[in-house]
Design a protein around this motif. Structure first.
Motif, PDB file in Angstrom:
ATOM      1  N   LEU A  25       0.908  -1.054   0.061  1.00 56.77           N
ATOM      2  CA  LEU A  25      -0.015   0.164   0.149  1.00 56.77           C
ATOM      3  C   LEU A  25       0.989   1.225  -0.006  1.00 56.77           C
ATOM      4  O   LEU A  25       1.707   1.326   0.744  1.00 56.77           O
ATOM      5  N   VAL A  26       0.987   2.118  -1.049  1.00 56.71           N
ATOM      6  CA  VAL A  26       1.799   3.235  -1.245  1.00 56.71           C
ATOM      7  C   VAL A  26       1.028   4.430  -1.217  1.00 56.71           C
ATOM      8  O   VAL A  26       0.029   4.840  -1.942  1.00 56.71           O
ATOM      9  N   ASN A  27       1.668   5.334  -0.481  1.00 56.77           N
ATOM     10  CA  ASN A  27       0.815   6.916  -0.409  1.00 56.77           C
ATOM     11  C   ASN A  27       2.008   7.537  -1.029  1.00 56.77           C
ATOM     12  O   ASN A  27       3.344   7.614  -0.812  1.00 56.77           O
ATOM     13  N   ILE A  28       1.710   8.385  -2.041  1.00 56.42           N
ATOM     14  CA  ILE A  28       2.666   9.372  -2.951  1.00 56.42           C
ATOM     15  C   ILE A  28       1.895  10.776  -2.621  1.00 56.42           C
ATOM     16  O   ILE A  28       0.733  11.092  -3.155  1.00 56.42           O
ATOM     17  N   GLN A  29       2.854  11.817  -2.260  1.00 56.11           N
ATOM     18  CA  GLN A  29       2.364  13.363  -2.239  1.00 56.11           C
ATOM     19  C   GLN A  29       3.324  13.676  -3.241  1.00 56.11           C
ATOM     20  O   GLN A  29       4.613  13.706  -2.835  1.00 56.11           O
ATOM     21  N   ILE A  30       2.754  14.507  -3.841  1.00 56.05           N
ATOM     22  CA  ILE A  30       3.716  15.446  -4.894  1.00 56.05           C
ATOM     23  C   ILE A  30       3.942  16.744  -4.551  1.00 56.05           C
ATOM     24  O   ILE A  30       2.903  17.478  -4.443  1.00 56.05           O
ATOM     25  N   SER A  31       5.096  17.412  -4.592  1.00 55.50           N
ATOM     26  CA  SER A  31       5.454  18.780  -4.050  1.00 55.50           C
ATOM     27  C   SER A  31       6.059  19.359  -5.317  1.00 55.50           C
ATOM     28  O   SER A  31       7.277  19.595  -5.685  1.00 55.50           O
ATOM     29  N   TRP A  32       5.040  19.839  -6.258  1.00 57.60           N
ATOM     30  CA  TRP A  32       5.865  20.544  -7.587  1.00 57.60           C
ATOM     31  C   TRP A  32       6.661  21.752  -6.992  1.00 57.60           C
ATOM     32  O   TRP A  32       5.964  22.639  -6.555  1.00 57.60           O
ATOM     33  N   PRO A  33       7.578  22.223  -7.404  1.00 61.74           N
ATOM     34  CA  PRO A  33       8.197  23.432  -7.177  1.00 61.74           C
ATOM     35  C   PRO A  33       7.690  24.557  -7.928  1.00 61.74           C
ATOM     36  O   PRO A  33       7.142  24.562  -8.832  1.00 61.74           O
ATOM     37  N   GLU A  34       7.306  25.729  -6.945  1.00 56.18           N
ATOM     38  CA  GLU A  34       6.622  27.026  -7.333  1.00 56.18           C
ATOM     39  C   GLU A  34       6.951  27.411  -8.760  1.00 56.18           C
ATOM     40  O   GLU A  34       6.288  27.752  -9.398  1.00 56.18           O
ATOM     41  N   ALA A  35       8.287  27.740  -8.872  1.00 52.34           N
ATOM     42  CA  ALA A  35       9.066  28.240 -10.131  1.00 52.34           C
ATOM     43  C   ALA A  35       9.127  27.122 -11.165  1.00 52.34           C
ATOM     44  O   ALA A  35       9.788  27.578 -12.212  1.00 52.34           O
ATOM     45  N   MET A  36       8.692  25.876 -11.174  1.00 52.05           N
ATOM     46  CA  MET A  36       8.791  24.887 -12.140  1.00 52.05           C
ATOM     47  C   MET A  36       8.026  25.569 -13.557  1.00 52.05           C
ATOM     48  O   MET A  36       7.106  25.843 -13.305  1.00 52.05           O
ATOM     49  N   ASP A  37       9.028  25.506 -14.580  1.00 51.99           N
ATOM     50  CA  ASP A  37       8.239  25.837 -15.923  1.00 51.99           C
ATOM     51  C   ASP A  37       7.021  24.946 -16.242  1.00 51.99           C
ATOM     52  O   ASP A  37       7.132  23.702 -16.149  1.00 51.99           O
ATOM     53  N   PRO A  38       5.972  25.546 -16.531  1.00 46.62           N
ATOM     54  CA  PRO A  38       4.642  24.840 -16.839  1.00 46.62           C
ATOM     55  C   PRO A  38       4.779  23.834 -17.720  1.00 46.62           C
ATOM     56  O   PRO A  38       4.127  22.428 -17.954  1.00 46.62           O
ATOM     57  N   ALA A  39       5.773  23.932 -19.119  1.00 40.29           N
ATOM     58  CA  ALA A  39       5.951  23.193 -20.060  1.00 40.29           C
ATOM     59  C   ALA A  39       6.565  21.675 -19.530  1.00 40.29           C
ATOM     60  O   ALA A  39       6.354  20.599 -19.908  1.00 40.29           O
ATOM     61  N   ARG A  40       7.515  22.141 -18.566  1.00 41.98           N
ATOM     62  CA  ARG A  40       8.351  20.962 -18.157  1.00 41.98           C
ATOM     63  C   ARG A  40       7.420  20.146 -17.223  1.00 41.98           C
ATOM     64  O   ARG A  40       7.440  18.887 -17.172  1.00 41.98           O
ATOM     65  N   LYS A  41       6.562  20.634 -16.340  1.00 43.74           N
ATOM     66  CA  LYS A  41       5.715  20.018 -15.483  1.00 43.74           C
ATOM     67  C   LYS A  41       4.460  19.101 -16.443  1.00 43.74           C
ATOM     68  O   LYS A  41       4.598  18.200 -16.047  1.00 43.74           O
ATOM     69  N   GLU A  42       4.074  19.759 -17.553  1.00 43.53           N
ATOM     70  CA  GLU A  42       3.477  18.901 -18.262  1.00 43.53           C
ATOM     71  C   GLU A  42       3.975  17.929 -18.826  1.00 43.53           C
ATOM     72  O   GLU A  42       3.484  16.701 -19.054  1.00 43.53           O
ATOM     73  N   ALA A  43       5.310  17.980 -19.379  1.00 43.44           N
ATOM     74  CA  ALA A  43       5.985  17.053 -19.726  1.00 43.44           C
ATOM     75  C   ALA A  43       6.155  15.734 -18.950  1.00 43.44           C
ATOM     76  O   ALA A  43       6.157  14.594 -19.376  1.00 43.44           O
ATOM     77  N   VAL A  44       6.610  16.177 -17.729  1.00 43.23           N
ATOM     78  CA  VAL A  44       6.835  15.146 -16.661  1.00 43.23           C
ATOM     79  C   VAL A  44       5.459  14.282 -16.242  1.00 43.23           C
ATOM     80  O   VAL A  44       5.369  13.182 -16.193  1.00 43.23           O
ATOM     81  N   SER A  45       4.418  15.260 -16.351  1.00 44.23           N
ATOM     82  CA  SER A  45       3.165  14.527 -16.029  1.00 44.23           C
ATOM     83  C   SER A  45       2.866  13.506 -17.122  1.00 44.23           C
ATOM     84  O   SER A  45       2.177  12.493 -16.826  1.00 44.23           O
TER      85      SER A  45
END
Length: 104
Positions: A4-24
Motif C-alpha cells: 500500500l503506497v502513499n504518494i504526495q507530490i510537491s511541485w516546485p513553485e518556479a517549475m516551468d509549466p511546459a516541463r511540468k506537463e511533460a513530466v506529468s
C-alpha cells in the motif's frame, strides 16, 4: 508481495509549466506500463490534494523501490510504502461497484 503506497507530490513553485506537463505526461505513460505489467493494481486520488494511495505488487521491497523510483515524478515525490501481509479473515477481491470497475 502487495504494497500500500502513499504518494504526495510537491511541485516546485518556479517549475516551468511546459516541463511540468511533460513530466506529468511521462508519468501517465509509465503508469500505464506498470498497470500492464501487473505492478500497479489500483490507484485512488485524495480529493483536493496532489496525493494518491495505490495498491502495488512487486517481488520484494527492493523491487518495489526500483519501480517507485523509476517514476518520472520521483524527484518531487514524498512516498510512504507499507508492505502488506495476508489476513485470515480477508474476504478476497472486492466485487466491482461501478460500471468502470465491472468493465475492467
Amino acid at each position: 508481495m502487495e504494497f500500500l503506497v502513499n504518494i504526495q507530490i510537491s511541485w516546485p513553485e518556479a517549475m516551468d509549466p511546459a516541463r511540468k506537463e511533460a513530466v506529468s505526461e511521462a508519468e501517465r505513460l509509465r503508469a500505464a506500463d506498470l498497470v500492464a505489467s501487473g505492478h500497479l493494481v489500483r490507484m485512488w486520488r485524495v480529493p483536493g490534494r496532489t496525493e494518491n494511495w495505490g495498491l502495488w505488487r512487486a517481488a520484494d521491497p527492493t523491487e518495489m523501490h526500483t519501480i517507485i523510483s523509476s517514476l518520472p515524478v520521483w524527484p518531487w515525490m514524498d512516498v510512504t510504502v507499507h508492505a502488506m501481509a495476508s489476513h485470515p479473515v480477508d474476504p478476497g477481491p472486492s466485487t466491482p461497484t461501478t460500471p468502470r470497475e465491472a468493465a475492467a
